[in-house]
Every structure is written in C-alpha cells, then in structure tokens.
Design a protein around this motif. Structure first.
Motif, PDB file in Angstrom:
ATOM      1  N   PHE A  33       0.842  -1.176  -0.004  1.00  0.00           N
ATOM      2  CA  PHE A  33       0.093  -0.098   0.088  1.00  0.00           C
ATOM      3  C   PHE A  33       0.965   1.332  -0.140  1.00  0.00           C
ATOM      4  O   PHE A  33       1.288   1.866   1.077  1.00  0.00           O
ATOM      5  N   PRO A  34       1.412   1.734  -1.166  1.00  0.00           N
ATOM      6  CA  PRO A  34       2.304   2.785  -1.492  1.00  0.00           C
ATOM      7  C   PRO A  34       1.909   4.014  -0.532  1.00  0.00           C
ATOM      8  O   PRO A  34       0.715   4.367  -0.618  1.00  0.00           O
ATOM      9  N   GLY A  35       2.690   4.647  -0.051  1.00  0.00           N
ATOM     10  CA  GLY A  35       2.609   5.932   0.839  1.00  0.00           C
ATOM     11  C   GLY A  35       2.595   5.522   2.277  1.00  0.00           C
ATOM     12  O   GLY A  35       2.567   6.596   3.061  1.00  0.00           O
ATOM     13  N   LEU A  36       2.288   4.447   2.521  1.00  0.00           N
ATOM     14  CA  LEU A  36       2.433   3.913   4.202  1.00  0.00           C
ATOM     15  C   LEU A  36       3.552   3.510   4.499  1.00  0.00           C
ATOM     16  O   LEU A  36       4.350   2.955   3.531  1.00  0.00           O
ATOM     17  N   GLU A  37       4.174   3.400   5.753  1.00  0.00           N
ATOM     18  CA  GLU A  37       5.214   2.645   6.103  1.00  0.00           C
ATOM     19  C   GLU A  37       5.001   1.019   5.793  1.00  0.00           C
ATOM     20  O   GLU A  37       3.698   0.649   5.939  1.00  0.00           O
ATOM     21  N   ILE A  38       5.965   0.367   5.884  1.00  0.00           N
ATOM     22  CA  ILE A  38       5.791  -1.127   5.809  1.00  0.00           C
ATOM     23  C   ILE A  38       5.120  -1.648   7.085  1.00  0.00           C
ATOM     24  O   ILE A  38       5.426  -1.296   8.028  1.00  0.00           O
ATOM     25  N   ASN A  39       3.960  -2.378   6.823  1.00  0.00           N
ATOM     26  CA  ASN A  39       3.083  -2.917   7.984  1.00  0.00           C
ATOM     27  C   ASN A  39       2.604  -1.800   8.988  1.00  0.00           C
ATOM     28  O   ASN A  39       2.208  -2.157   9.947  1.00  0.00           O
ATOM     29  N   GLN A  40       2.298  -0.646   8.304  1.00  0.00           N
ATOM     30  CA  GLN A  40       1.876   0.367   9.138  1.00  0.00           C
ATOM     31  C   GLN A  40       0.273   0.078   9.393  1.00  0.00           C
ATOM     32  O   GLN A  40      -0.059   0.503  10.568  1.00  0.00           O
ATOM     33  N   VAL A  41      -0.475  -0.579   8.582  1.00  0.00           N
ATOM     34  CA  VAL A  41      -2.019  -0.694   8.788  1.00  0.00           C
ATOM     35  C   VAL A  41      -2.224  -2.254   8.792  1.00  0.00           C
ATOM     36  O   VAL A  41      -1.561  -2.961   8.006  1.00  0.00           O
ATOM     37  N   GLY A  42      -3.107  -2.809   9.796  1.00  0.00           N
ATOM     38  CA  GLY A  42      -3.333  -3.964   9.996  1.00  0.00           C
ATOM     39  C   GLY A  42      -4.837  -4.261  10.391  1.00  0.00           C
ATOM     40  O   GLY A  42      -5.455  -3.269  10.663  1.00  0.00           O
ATOM     41  N   GLY A  43      -5.352  -5.450  10.305  1.00  0.00           N
ATOM     42  CA  GLY A  43      -6.354  -5.947  10.649  1.00  0.00           C
ATOM     43  C   GLY A  43      -6.709  -7.384  10.174  1.00  0.00           C
ATOM     44  O   GLY A  43      -6.112  -7.805   9.395  1.00  0.00           O
ATOM     45  N   ARG A  44      -7.780  -7.888  10.979  1.00  0.00           N
ATOM     46  CA  ARG A  44      -8.233  -9.312  10.604  1.00  0.00           C
ATOM     47  C   ARG A  44      -8.965  -9.591   9.547  1.00  0.00           C
ATOM     48  O   ARG A  44      -9.021 -10.397   8.817  1.00  0.00           O
ATOM     49  N   ARG A  45      -9.783  -8.479   9.229  1.00  0.00           N
ATOM     50  CA  ARG A  45     -10.462  -8.391   7.706  1.00  0.00           C
ATOM     51  C   ARG A  45     -10.137  -7.137   7.064  1.00  0.00           C
ATOM     52  O   ARG A  45      -9.828  -6.146   7.569  1.00  0.00           O
ATOM     53  N   PHE A  46     -10.028  -7.234   5.452  1.00  0.00           N
ATOM     54  CA  PHE A  46      -9.824  -6.115   4.723  1.00  0.00           C
ATOM     55  C   PHE A  46     -10.337  -6.442   3.268  1.00  0.00           C
ATOM     56  O   PHE A  46     -10.740  -7.543   3.018  1.00  0.00           O
TER      57      PHE A  46
END
Length: 165
Positions: free
Chosen positions: A58-71
C-alpha cells in the motif's frame, strides 16, 4: 480478482485489481492480522518490479503500518505507453525504454480495536530498462505515492529500486 482493458493508445492498459481477506483466529493475536504498507521494493532487488500490485503493498504508508483481521482492497492502475530509446548509452550500457504507470486505491480494514478504517493511496512508478554488456537486463524504478486515512492523516513515500537481471 483482477480485470484489465487495453486502451486505444498503443501499449497502454487500465486495470482494476481487487483483494479481500478474513482471518478466523483470536483478534488479540498479532499473527492473526493482515498487514499493509509501502511499495515493497528493495534498494537492490531481484523480485517483481511493480510490487505495488501485491496484496500486502500500500504505497504511501510505512511497511506494515496498517493491519486488521478483515480487509478489502482495490487498486486502479493506468499503464501508459513506454518511451522507446534508439541511441541512449553505449555498447556496455544502454537504455531501451522508460515506462510510466499511475495508480490509486482504497483499503478498508478493521484495526486491532475492531474499528473499521479506510485508507487511500495515489501515486506513480516509472521504470527504466537498461541493458548492460549487451545481454543483462536491469530495471531502475522510481516511485512516489501519498496515502491518507479518514481523518486526513497524510503519509508520503519515495521509492528507488534497481532490479538486477
């Protein structure tokens, strides 16, 4: 699920790339999370050049910046025609083409607090194909992207990568 369409302009296309996931384990377990962020390219690389297409990128974010169980994630990509070179360089190293791509996408995931969060990205990547020693293909890539969320918190990312062979 990906779907693409050739455009009337020679060697150009538009793609819609979609992905979704759900993890069935304990919500408090960090290993039960999907993580997203970054172009995914390394400085010196041997993998795929356009890694922003990967599910976890997800370009623009840091690596592994956003997480979740569902996406659910969707990316719209416009591949523009390459600029071809006839005489750039010499026998030991010369440029073949320069190919730009533009993209924009959205990601919705549940944060560890199970609150649904939206993130958006927009960016571009330019790939320059170089031939060294009249045989070895090398790609020099430049990328720039911005990402933001529902609260308009904005992140930016620049990427330079050299794929050897």
């Amino acid at each position: 699920a990906d779907a693409g369409l050739a455009l009337p302009l020679h060697h150009s296309s538009i793609w819609l790339r979609n992905a979704a996931g759900y993890h069935f384990s304990d919500a408090n377990d960090n290993f039960s999370q999907f993580y997203f962020g970054g172009f995914g390219n390394n400085w010196i690389d041997r993998g795929e050049v356009k890694r922003y297409r990967c599910i976890s990128s997800f370009p623009g974010l840091e690596i592994n910046q956003v997480g979740g169980r569902r996406f659910a994630k969707s990316l719209l990509e416009l591949n523009l025609p390459p600029l071809r070179f006839r005489r750039v360089g010499g026998p030991a190293l010369y440029a073949r083409w320069l190919r730009p791509a533009l993209f924009g996408g959205a990601l919705v995931s549940d944060a560890p607090s199970l609150e649904r969060r939206w993130h958006y990205t927009a960016g571009m990547q330019i790939d320059l194909r170089l031939i060294s020693l009249s045989l070895l293909k090398t790609t020099l890539s430049f990328g720039a992207a911005a990402a933001w969320d529902d609260d308009f918190n904005r992140n930016e990312e620049l990427m330079i990568s050299l794929k050897i062979f």
